[in-house]
Scaffold this motif. Structure first.
Motif, mmCIF file in Angstrom:
data_model
loop_
_atom_site.group_PDB
_atom_site.id
_atom_site.type_symbol
_atom_site.label_atom_id
_atom_site.label_comp_id
_atom_site.label_asym_id
_atom_site.label_seq_id
_atom_site.Cartn_x
_atom_site.Cartn_y
_atom_site.Cartn_z
ATOM 1 N N LYS A 8 -43.717 -4.166 9.916
ATOM 2 C CA LYS A 8 -43.621 -4.015 8.468
ATOM 3 C C LYS A 8 -44.903 -3.477 7.852
ATOM 4 C CE LYS A 8 -40.005 -7.312 7.657
ATOM 5 N NZ LYS A 8 -39.535 -8.416 6.861
ATOM 6 N N HIS A 9 -46.024 -3.739 8.479
ATOM 7 C CA HIS A 9 -47.291 -3.272 7.917
ATOM 8 C C HIS A 9 -47.491 -1.768 8.125
ATOM 9 C CE1 HIS A 9 -48.217 -4.155 12.116
ATOM 10 N NE2 HIS A 9 -49.221 -3.310 12.015
ATOM 11 N N SER A 14 -45.680 -0.502 2.559
ATOM 12 C CA SER A 14 -46.857 -1.331 2.838
ATOM 13 C C SER A 14 -48.143 -0.529 2.763
ATOM 14 C CB SER A 14 -46.742 -1.965 4.220
ATOM 15 O OG SER A 14 -45.662 -2.844 4.259
ATOM 16 N N GLN A 17 -48.921 0.108 -0.847
ATOM 17 C CA GLN A 17 -49.420 -1.131 -1.449
ATOM 18 C C GLN A 17 -50.873 -1.374 -1.061
ATOM 19 O OE1 GLN A 17 -47.815 -3.209 -3.717
ATOM 20 N NE2 GLN A 17 -49.902 -3.982 -3.895
#
Length: 88
Positions: A8-9, A14, A17
């Motif tokens: 997910k990173h 991500s 963000q």
């Protein structure tokens, strides 16, 4: 073979963000204190969006900034919350 879990990173959201969080740490030293001034974070995210979307020039990006599609992307994907900066 075990199934791989998605990282997910490493997804685009991500990463954007992370960039937004990094830009938010930059202090705004501009002398004007107008209530409706465009925040430094919005300006930096706007510039990042222009480069990330690979527009050939600031003028081209500025012409399309009023389109609904680009405005939606700036607000939701690139997190530009306030007024959208322009060349003036």
């Amino acid at each position: 073979m075990p199934e791989r879990k998605p990282r997910k990173h490493l997804c685009l959201d991500s990463m954007i963000q992370l960039i937004c969080d990094s830009f938010a740490k930059i202090p705004d030293h501009r002398p004007n204190q107008y209530q409706d001034k465009i925040s430094l974070l919005d300006t930096l995210m706007y510039a990042f969006a222009m480069m990330h979307l690979k527009y050939p020039s600031l003028l081209e990006f500025d012409r399309e900034r009023e389109t609904e599609e680009l405005r939606f992307n700036l607000n939701h994907l690139y997190r530009v919350k306030g007024k959208i900066p322009c060349d003036t």
